[in-house]
Design a protein around this motif. Structure first.
Motif, PDB file in Angstrom:
ATOM      1  N   VAL A   1      43.113 -35.531 -64.992  1.00  0.00           N
ATOM      2  CA  VAL A   1      43.542 -34.207 -64.523  1.00  0.00           C
ATOM      3  C   VAL A   1      42.471 -33.581 -63.639  1.00  0.00           C
ATOM      4  CG1 VAL A   1      44.105 -31.855 -65.253  1.00  0.00           C
ATOM      5  CG2 VAL A   1      45.071 -33.798 -66.470  1.00  0.00           C
ATOM      6  N   GLY A   2      41.201 -33.714 -64.029  1.00  0.00           N
ATOM      7  CA  GLY A   2      40.119 -33.178 -63.205  1.00  0.00           C
ATOM      8  C   GLY A   2      40.083 -33.814 -61.836  1.00  0.00           C
ATOM      9  N   SER A   3      40.299 -35.131 -61.787  1.00  0.00           N
ATOM     10  CA  SER A   3      40.334 -35.813 -60.488  1.00  0.00           C
ATOM     11  C   SER A   3      41.490 -35.313 -59.640  1.00  0.00           C
ATOM     12  CB  SER A   3      40.460 -37.325 -60.705  1.00  0.00           C
ATOM     13  OG  SER A   3      39.372 -37.828 -61.461  1.00  0.00           O
ATOM     14  N   GLY A   4      42.658 -35.165 -60.259  1.00  0.00           N
ATOM     15  CA  GLY A   4      43.816 -34.672 -59.526  1.00  0.00           C
ATOM     16  C   GLY A   4      43.621 -33.254 -59.027  1.00  0.00           C
TER      17      GLY A   4
ATOM     18  N   ALA B   1      36.869 -24.957 -60.299  1.00  0.00           N
ATOM     19  CA  ALA B   1      35.580 -25.623 -60.112  1.00  0.00           C
ATOM     20  C   ALA B   1      35.464 -26.244 -58.727  1.00  0.00           C
ATOM     21  CB  ALA B   1      35.373 -26.679 -61.194  1.00  0.00           C
ATOM     22  N   ALA B   2      36.512 -26.937 -58.283  1.00  0.00           N
ATOM     23  CA  ALA B   2      36.460 -27.618 -56.997  1.00  0.00           C
ATOM     24  C   ALA B   2      36.521 -26.635 -55.837  1.00  0.00           C
ATOM     25  CB  ALA B   2      37.610 -28.617 -56.891  1.00  0.00           C
TER      26      ALA B   2
ATOM     27  N   THR C   1      34.401 -33.154 -63.377  1.00  0.00           N
ATOM     28  CA  THR C   1      34.981 -34.170 -62.505  1.00  0.00           C
ATOM     29  C   THR C   1      35.492 -33.560 -61.208  1.00  0.00           C
ATOM     30  OG1 THR C   1      35.664 -35.434 -64.457  1.00  0.00           O
ATOM     31  CG2 THR C   1      36.707 -35.991 -62.371  1.00  0.00           C
ATOM     32  N   ALA C   2      36.237 -32.458 -61.328  1.00  0.00           N
ATOM     33  CA  ALA C   2      36.770 -31.795 -60.138  1.00  0.00           C
ATOM     34  C   ALA C   2      35.651 -31.246 -59.259  1.00  0.00           C
ATOM     35  CB  ALA C   2      37.710 -30.668 -60.555  1.00  0.00           C
ATOM     36  N   SER C   3      34.608 -30.726 -59.888  1.00  0.00           N
ATOM     37  CA  SER C   3      33.496 -30.170 -59.121  1.00  0.00           C
ATOM     38  C   SER C   3      32.767 -31.248 -58.327  1.00  0.00           C
ATOM     39  CB  SER C   3      32.521 -29.465 -60.070  1.00  0.00           C
ATOM     40  OG  SER C   3      31.493 -28.820 -59.356  1.00  0.00           O
ATOM     41  N   VAL C   4      32.576 -32.415 -58.927  1.00  0.00           N
ATOM     42  CA  VAL C   4      31.929 -33.523 -58.216  1.00  0.00           C
ATOM     43  C   VAL C   4      32.753 -33.923 -56.991  1.00  0.00           C
ATOM     44  CG1 VAL C   4      31.318 -35.969 -58.382  1.00  0.00           C
ATOM     45  CG2 VAL C   4      30.711 -34.406 -60.233  1.00  0.00           C
ATOM     46  N   ILE C   5      34.062 -33.996 -57.154  1.00  0.00           N
ATOM     47  CA  ILE C   5      34.939 -34.338 -56.027  1.00  0.00           C
ATOM     48  C   ILE C   5      34.888 -33.241 -54.963  1.00  0.00           C
ATOM     49  CG2 ILE C   5      37.350 -34.680 -55.360  1.00  0.00           C
ATOM     50  CD1 ILE C   5      37.764 -36.022 -58.086  1.00  0.00           C
TER      51      ILE C   5
ATOM     52  N   ALA D   1      42.637 -29.503 -54.721  1.00  0.00           N
ATOM     53  CA  ALA D   1      41.912 -28.398 -54.101  1.00  0.00           C
ATOM     54  C   ALA D   1      41.524 -28.728 -52.667  1.00  0.00           C
ATOM     55  CB  ALA D   1      40.661 -28.077 -54.924  1.00  0.00           C
ATOM     56  N   ILE D   2      41.104 -29.976 -52.440  1.00  0.00           N
ATOM     57  CA  ILE D   2      40.749 -30.402 -51.078  1.00  0.00           C
ATOM     58  C   ILE D   2      41.974 -30.331 -50.170  1.00  0.00           C
ATOM     59  CG2 ILE D   2      39.963 -32.334 -49.670  1.00  0.00           C
ATOM     60  CD1 ILE D   2      38.309 -33.253 -52.110  1.00  0.00           C
ATOM     61  N   ALA D   3      43.092 -30.888 -50.636  1.00  0.00           N
ATOM     62  CA  ALA D   3      44.318 -30.882 -49.833  1.00  0.00           C
ATOM     63  C   ALA D   3      44.794 -29.461 -49.569  1.00  0.00           C
ATOM     64  CB  ALA D   3      45.398 -31.684 -50.550  1.00  0.00           C
TER      65      ALA D   3
END
Length: 437
Positions: free
Chosen positions: A7-10, A158-159, A193-197, A15-17
């Protein structure tokens, strides 16, 4: 743990998209990367219209996202966070999967077309919808489904803001509204995870760059305390104006709901024509306010105009968050307060920017009544520890003022108006599942 990481990766990729979508639609509809910083410039795509194009940009955007929301996901209308809170508290965390796509498109079109709203509400709803979709796919229990929804909300925050701690506490304090060791650990994994991405895409640097700040006189804490008290009232005022304007729009509009954003967009366009600083999220204007580059009169005008522009955007059926507008209002109000204090007590007060930053956290705390999130997110947005003590002082007082003036927050009032009280447990049907031979 695997689900939380997924979920964090998604949420990070979402967030980027989403930010790329906002940039694309903003350039397409305004001709600039961020029109709030462009003044009365013309749109390079239609230069013959001059700065009058802002009358049409919200209308064109409304014609695109109005039917989209009405047809596929009506939950995507508005600022998003209350819908996630309701899903967690009353629907076992179940959110229709199409909400993520519709919310992303609708909010990006709304913001790109001049809607004066933020991107945090949409990304919370997008991340939460992803978490709910994954939980439904693997058929987890309701308790774990709620945690996955909170994981998506935390990852989105986070992201988007490079604020992993703020994402965690936003999800725990506002979405789950409950702190347990297991859920906290899963939300932290998702947020990290989301923050790293997000950092891989947007860089690892604070969102704001405040001026150097030190408290030179202990008496200055009295000024911070007074700012907190006043900012708490401003946060409550923002909440009431938001729903008052929405009620007026509901009363005035008699046409089909899909056409409401386009028709109301013409009113928003008039406001943008007068004050282009209200176009979109407005972070460049916020930074100028914190830098102390505006006069007191203009700062007060920004406070009133942002309340009006955000309320009108939501009232006409727009899609976007209210967190960023509350920061904008707080920055302008805090900078105006700091400028006035500096004129009256030049040997006692610190830089205007410090008051602007403290005002940001205090107004958000007054509107959302989430003091832990307010403190953490302001620390992460600035990377500046020196303001933490005055910030905590102002935020706590703003929260107390908000609680004294209103029983609801900017998020829970939307649900209460629908007859939903999150503080009360829903009635239990004791005959559910009982069969009679």
């Amino acid at each position: 743990m695997v689900l939380a990481l997924t979920v964090g990766s998604g949420a990070g990729l979402g967030a980027i998209a989403f930010r790329r979508l906002i940039e694309t639609f903003t350039r397409a509809l305004s001709g600039h990367a961020d029109y709030a910083a462009a003044g009365h410039a013309a749109n390079r795509h239609v230069p013959w219209l001059g700065h009058w194009f802002v009358l049409l940009a919200p209308v064109v955007a409304g014609l695109a996202y109005g039917p989209l929301v009405q047809r596929f996901a009506r939950e995507a209308r508005g600022h998003g966070v209350p819908e996630v809170m309701y899903a967690v508290a009353r629907r076992g965390g179940r959110i229709p999967p199409q909400v993520a796509v519709v919310k992303a498109l609708a909010s990006a079109l709304c913001i790109g077309g001049g809607g004066s709203v933020g991107r945090e509400g949409p990304i919370v709803q997008i991340g939460s919808a992803l978490g709910s979709a994954l939980g439904s796919a693997v058929r987890v229990a309701e308790e774990r489904m709620r945690v996955l929804v909170a994981c998506g909300a935390a990852g989105g925050i986070a992201a988007t803001f490079n604020a992993p701690l703020a994402g965690v506490f936003f999800a725990m304090e506002l979405i789950l509204r409950d702190f347990t060791a297991e859920s906290f650990g899963m939300v932290v994994l998702s947020s990290v995870t989301a923050s790293v991405i997000g950092r891989a895409a947007f860089g690892d640097h604070p969102f704001l760059h405040p001026p150097a700040f030190t408290v030179t006189h202990l008496s200055e804490y009295l000024l911070f305390a007074l700012l907190g008290l006043l900012a708490g009232g401003v946060g409550v005022a923002f909440t009431r104006v938001l729903y008052l304007v929405e009620d007026i729009c509901d009363w005035a509009w008699r046409g089909p709901q899909w056409a409401r954003p386009a028709a109301g967009g013409l009113l928003l366009g008039v406001l943008l024509l007068l004050l282009p600083q209200m176009y979109g999220v407005g972070y460049p204007v916020l930074e100028q306010a914190v830098a102390g580059r505006y006069a007191i009169g203009f700062l007060i005008l920004l406070v009133v105009a942002k309340m009006t522009a955000t309320s009108l955007t939501i009232g006409i059926g727009g899609s976007g968050g209210v967190f960023a507008p509350s920061l904008f209002i707080g920055a302008a109000f805090g900078a105006a307060y700091g400028t006035a204090a500096h004129h009256m007590l030049p040997g006692t007060t610190g830089p205007v920017g410090a008051y602007g930053l403290i005002g940001m956290g205090a107004v958000f705390a007054g509107a959302a009544r989430a003091p832990i999130t307010a403190v953490i997110i302001m620390f992460e947005l600035t990377g500046e520890y020196s303001i933490i003590l005055p910030l905590m002082t102002a935020i706590v007082l703003a929260t107390l003022v908000s609680r004294a003036l209103s029983t609801d927050t900017v998020y829970t009032l939307k649900l209460r108006r629908r007859g939903v009280d999150l503080d009360r447990q829903p009635p239990v049907d004791i005959l559910a599942g009982v069969t009679v031979a």
